[in-house]
Write a protein that holds these residues in place. Sequence first.
Motif, PDB file in Angstrom:
ATOM      1  N   LYS B  38     -34.373 -16.811  66.194  1.00 15.02           N
ATOM      2  CA  LYS B  38     -34.268 -15.524  65.482  1.00 15.02           C
ATOM      3  C   LYS B  38     -33.812 -14.395  66.399  1.00 15.02           C
ATOM      4  O   LYS B  38     -34.151 -14.363  67.580  1.00 15.02           O
ATOM      5  CB  LYS B  38     -35.624 -15.140  64.879  1.00 15.02           C
ATOM      6  CG  LYS B  38     -36.148 -16.128  63.844  1.00 15.02           C
ATOM      7  CD  LYS B  38     -35.188 -16.281  62.691  1.00 15.02           C
ATOM      8  CE  LYS B  38     -35.671 -17.318  61.699  1.00 15.02           C
ATOM      9  NZ  LYS B  38     -34.558 -17.885  60.892  1.00 15.02           N
ATOM     10  N   ASN B  39     -33.072 -13.467  65.816  1.00 10.40           N
ATOM     11  CA  ASN B  39     -32.637 -12.276  66.522  1.00 10.40           C
ATOM     12  C   ASN B  39     -33.575 -11.134  66.137  1.00 10.40           C
ATOM     13  O   ASN B  39     -33.538 -10.653  65.007  1.00 10.40           O
ATOM     14  CB  ASN B  39     -31.196 -11.961  66.109  1.00 10.40           C
ATOM     15  CG  ASN B  39     -30.637 -10.764  66.856  1.00 10.40           C
ATOM     16  OD1 ASN B  39     -31.402  -9.983  67.442  1.00 10.40           O
ATOM     17  ND2 ASN B  39     -29.344 -10.609  66.839  1.00 10.40           N
ATOM     18  N   CYS B  41     -35.582  -8.163  68.661  1.00  9.67           N
ATOM     19  CA  CYS B  41     -35.380  -6.896  69.372  1.00  9.67           C
ATOM     20  C   CYS B  41     -34.169  -6.914  70.291  1.00  9.67           C
ATOM     21  O   CYS B  41     -33.664  -5.866  70.668  1.00  9.67           O
ATOM     22  CB  CYS B  41     -36.621  -6.615  70.205  1.00  9.67           C
ATOM     23  SG  CYS B  41     -36.867  -7.837  71.514  1.00  9.67           S
ATOM     24  N   GLU B  42     -33.738  -8.097  70.711  1.00 10.68           N
ATOM     25  CA  GLU B  42     -32.677  -8.262  71.718  1.00 10.68           C
ATOM     26  C   GLU B  42     -32.979  -7.547  73.031  1.00 10.68           C
ATOM     27  O   GLU B  42     -32.062  -7.158  73.749  1.00 10.68           O
ATOM     28  CB  GLU B  42     -31.316  -7.803  71.177  1.00 10.68           C
ATOM     29  CG  GLU B  42     -30.722  -8.776  70.180  1.00 10.68           C
ATOM     30  CD  GLU B  42     -29.271  -8.461  69.885  1.00 10.68           C
ATOM     31  OE1 GLU B  42     -28.412  -8.995  70.593  1.00 10.68           O
ATOM     32  OE2 GLU B  42     -29.021  -7.664  68.947  1.00 10.68           O
ATOM     33  N   LYS B  43     -34.256  -7.340  73.354  1.00 12.42           N
ATOM     34  CA  LYS B  43     -34.563  -6.809  74.688  1.00 12.42           C
ATOM     35  C   LYS B  43     -35.809  -7.400  75.320  1.00 12.42           C
ATOM     36  O   LYS B  43     -36.452  -6.763  76.156  1.00 12.42           O
ATOM     37  CB  LYS B  43     -34.589  -5.285  74.696  1.00 12.42           C
ATOM     38  CG  LYS B  43     -35.319  -4.658  73.574  1.00 12.42           C
ATOM     39  CD  LYS B  43     -35.085  -3.150  73.580  1.00 12.42           C
ATOM     40  CE  LYS B  43     -36.075  -2.519  72.630  1.00 12.42           C
ATOM     41  NZ  LYS B  43     -36.451  -1.192  72.967  1.00 12.42           N
ATOM     42  N   GLY B  44     -36.125  -8.611  74.943  1.00  6.00           N
ATOM     43  CA  GLY B  44     -37.200  -9.308  75.651  1.00  6.00           C
ATOM     44  C   GLY B  44     -38.600  -8.991  75.176  1.00  6.00           C
ATOM     45  O   GLY B  44     -39.570  -9.519  75.715  1.00  6.00           O
ATOM     46  N   ASP B  45     -38.723  -8.127  74.165  1.00  7.78           N
ATOM     47  CA  ASP B  45     -40.056  -7.675  73.760  1.00  7.78           C
ATOM     48  C   ASP B  45     -40.739  -8.571  72.726  1.00  7.78           C
ATOM     49  O   ASP B  45     -41.958  -8.587  72.647  1.00  7.78           O
ATOM     50  CB  ASP B  45     -39.978  -6.259  73.163  1.00  7.78           C
ATOM     51  CG  ASP B  45     -39.746  -5.204  74.239  1.00  7.78           C
ATOM     52  OD1 ASP B  45     -40.261  -5.378  75.359  1.00  7.78           O
ATOM     53  OD2 ASP B  45     -39.042  -4.216  73.951  1.00  7.78           O
ATOM     54  N   CYS B  46     -39.961  -9.272  71.870  1.00  7.77           N
ATOM     55  CA  CYS B  46     -40.603  -9.871  70.688  1.00  7.77           C
ATOM     56  C   CYS B  46     -40.748 -11.383  70.735  1.00  7.77           C
ATOM     57  O   CYS B  46     -41.582 -11.945  70.028  1.00  7.77           O
ATOM     58  CB  CYS B  46     -39.841  -9.465  69.423  1.00  7.77           C
ATOM     59  SG  CYS B  46     -38.277 -10.345  69.193  1.00  7.77           S
ATOM     60  N   GLY B  47     -39.927 -12.082  71.506  1.00 11.55           N
ATOM     61  CA  GLY B  47     -40.065 -13.533  71.615  1.00 11.55           C
ATOM     62  C   GLY B  47     -39.531 -14.322  70.421  1.00 11.55           C
ATOM     63  O   GLY B  47     -39.649 -15.551  70.402  1.00 11.55           O
ATOM     64  N   ALA B  48     -38.935 -13.649  69.435  1.00 10.20           N
ATOM     65  CA  ALA B  48     -38.423 -14.374  68.266  1.00 10.20           C
ATOM     66  C   ALA B  48     -37.274 -15.309  68.645  1.00 10.20           C
ATOM     67  O   ALA B  48     -37.011 -16.293  67.961  1.00 10.20           O
ATOM     68  CB  ALA B  48     -37.950 -13.388  67.197  1.00 10.20           C
ATOM     69  N   CYS B  49     -36.610 -15.006  69.758  1.00 11.76           N
ATOM     70  CA  CYS B  49     -35.434 -15.768  70.192  1.00 11.76           C
ATOM     71  C   CYS B  49     -35.793 -16.827  71.229  1.00 11.76           C
ATOM     72  O   CYS B  49     -34.910 -17.397  71.854  1.00 11.76           O
ATOM     73  CB  CYS B  49     -34.420 -14.807  70.812  1.00 11.76           C
ATOM     74  SG  CYS B  49     -35.065 -14.079  72.345  1.00 11.76           S
ATOM     75  N   ASN B  59     -36.407 -16.061  76.850  1.00 10.26           N
ATOM     76  CA  ASN B  59     -35.894 -15.290  75.718  1.00 10.26           C
ATOM     77  C   ASN B  59     -34.382 -15.443  75.733  1.00 10.26           C
ATOM     78  O   ASN B  59     -33.719 -14.965  76.666  1.00 10.26           O
ATOM     79  CB  ASN B  59     -36.278 -13.813  75.855  1.00 10.26           C
ATOM     80  CG  ASN B  59     -37.778 -13.618  75.795  1.00 10.26           C
ATOM     81  OD1 ASN B  59     -38.452 -14.198  74.954  1.00 10.26           O
ATOM     82  ND2 ASN B  59     -38.309 -12.826  76.706  1.00 10.26           N
TER      83      ASN B  59
HETATM   84  S1  FES Z   1     -34.839 -11.013  70.296  1.00 11.41           S
HETATM   85 FE1  FES Z   1     -36.754 -10.120  70.877  1.00 11.41          FE
HETATM   86  S2  FES Z   1     -37.124 -11.130  72.749  1.00 11.41           S
HETATM   87 FE2  FES Z   1     -35.145 -11.828  72.259  1.00 11.41          FE
END
Ligand code: FES
Lengths: 289, 161
Positions: B38-39, B41-49, B59
Amino acid sequence: MTLPKFELHRPESLDEALDILASSPGAVPIAGGTALIVDMRGRRLSPPVLVDIGLIDRLSGVRIEGGEVVIGAATTIAEIKESDLIAQHSPLLSEACGLFASPSVRNRATIGGNIAYASPAADTAPPLLALDASVELASASGRRTVPIDRFFLGVRRTERRDDELITAIRFPIPAEGTEGRFRKLGLRRADAISVVSAAVSIGPPADGGRRVRIALGAVAPTPIRARRAEEALSAGPIDEGAILAAAEAAASEASPVSDLRGSDWYRREAIRALVRRLLRPVVEGRSDG
Amino acid sequence: MDERTIRLKINGREREVSLPPNVTLLRVLRDLGYVDVKNGCEKGDCGACAVLLDGKLVNSCLVLAWQADGREILTASGLGSIEHPHPIQEAFADTGAVQCGYCTPGMIMATKALLDVNPDPSEEEIREAISGNLCRCTGYAQIVEAVAEAARRIAGGGDSG
Ligand code: FES
Ligand SMILES: Cc1cc2nc3c(=O)[nH]c(=O)nc-3n(C[C@H](O)[C@H](O)[C@H](O)COP(=O)(O)OP(=O)(O)OC[C@H]3O[C@@H](n4cnc5c(N)ncnc54)[C@H](O)[C@@H]3O)c2cc1C
Ligand code: FES
C-alpha cells in the motif's frame, strides 16, 4: 508522488565514489535514504546526482582496530543494535540504536547518514559524544579525522565538505569499569523523534579524577556535551548532591527551542529529570558512589 | 535521466523492468501489480508499504528501485493466497485484526519479520515489532492478539513457510 529527477551512481569501490563526488558538482551521497528520500519527496532538496554508497563493502561492519571500536559509515542502525562488540564495549550506543525509529527504518538507516544529516535530535550523536568518538572523512584529495564534538556546526551543518564521504566512526575502547547509559523522551514510546535525549559515560575512579561525559540531544542547534555537568562529577564522591548539581548544570547549558514537540521550559525540566535518572543507577551499581 | 534494466525476484518470481533512477521500490511493485503493497505516507511513517528485502523488513517507499537490483522481495501476497493463506494471514482474519485493511499487508510483513527471528515473542516485543506500522481503525489490541495467535499456530505446526 514522484521524486525529482537525478542521476544515480552505484560505485563498488570507495575511490570510484570519491572521484564522482569530486568531479560532479552538486553530487550528494545516499546511504539508507531514510532522511534524503523524505527531503527529496518534500522538495526541500533536489540534488542532480546521487552516489549510492551501499555497494561499497568496506564501509559496513563493526570491528576492533588498535584499541578502538570502528564502525563503518554504512553500517545500519539495526546492525549496530545487534552487534555483540557494541553491546560489550558501548552498551549506551546499543540502547540508542534500540530506541531509534522503527524496525523497518533501522534496517535501512545508517550511522554515517545519522551523523552527516546532523539533526539536533540525531539519536546516535549523544552516545558518540559520550564515547569521545571521531569521524573519519575521505575525499579524492585526502583523509582526515575530526573529533565528533567539533564535527557539528549547526542544524544540518557539519565540518564535512561536499566532496567528502564519512567512511567510519571510531572511538577508544572504554576503560574497564566504565558505565554508560542512554535515554530519550519522545512523544510516544516507540518510533518517535527525540524531544530530549541524553547519554552518560562514567569511568572508574582514577588518580586525578574520573572520566565523565554527559551529552544531550535535541536541546540546542547541535547535539552537545554538558561540560559543566561533567565537571560537577569528575572529582569527589558521586552522591545525591553531586547528581543534583550535575542535572542543574546540564539544564543551564542547554539552549532549547520551543517547537511542536515541546516548549523550552519543558525541555529544560526533561534534561534535569533525564540526567538524574541516568546517573542514579550508575552510582548505585558501584562502590565509589 | 537514463533508464536501466533491473532484475527483481518478487515473491519467488524473476522480473525484469526498465526504469529511471527516481522510481521507488513501492512504485515499481504497485506498477507490476503487487497492489497488496500500500501507498500511505511515502515518508517512512506508516509502514503500509512494508515488504521484506532479502528477508529484512523495509519501507519500500524509502528504497530506490535500482537499490533493489538483484535482490529478493517478499510481499504479503507472496506469503499466501485466499485459497492457501499463511498462518499469519489466518490469525489476522480470525482475531478481527482487519477492519479497513489498509494497514494489514504491512502489519503482516512486520509480523513475518518478527516471527522469523523470534518465534515466541512477548507482548512488549510484539508492540515494538509493529511500532513502525500505523493502524487508524483497530486500536492495535486485536493486531497484537493476531501476532500472538500467529506465533502459537506456527509453533503448533502447519507453517507453510
Ligand atoms: S508509505 Fe508510509 S511508510 Fe511507506
Ligand atoms: C519514520 C522515520 C523515523 C526516524 N526516526 C529517527 C530517530 O528515532 N532517531 C534519529 O536519529 N533519526 C531518525 N530518523 C532520521 C533518519 O532515519 C536518520 O537520520 C538516519 O540515520 C539517516 O541515515 P540514512 O543512511 O538513511 O541517510 P540518508 O538519508 O541516505 O542520508 C542522509 C544525509 O546524510 C548524507 N550521507 C549519508 N551517508 C553519508 C556518508 N557516509 N558520508 C557523507 N554523507 C553521508 C546524505 O548525503 C544526506 O545528506 C527517522 C526517519 C524516518 C523516516
Ligand atoms: S485496519 Fe484500517 S488502518 Fe488498520
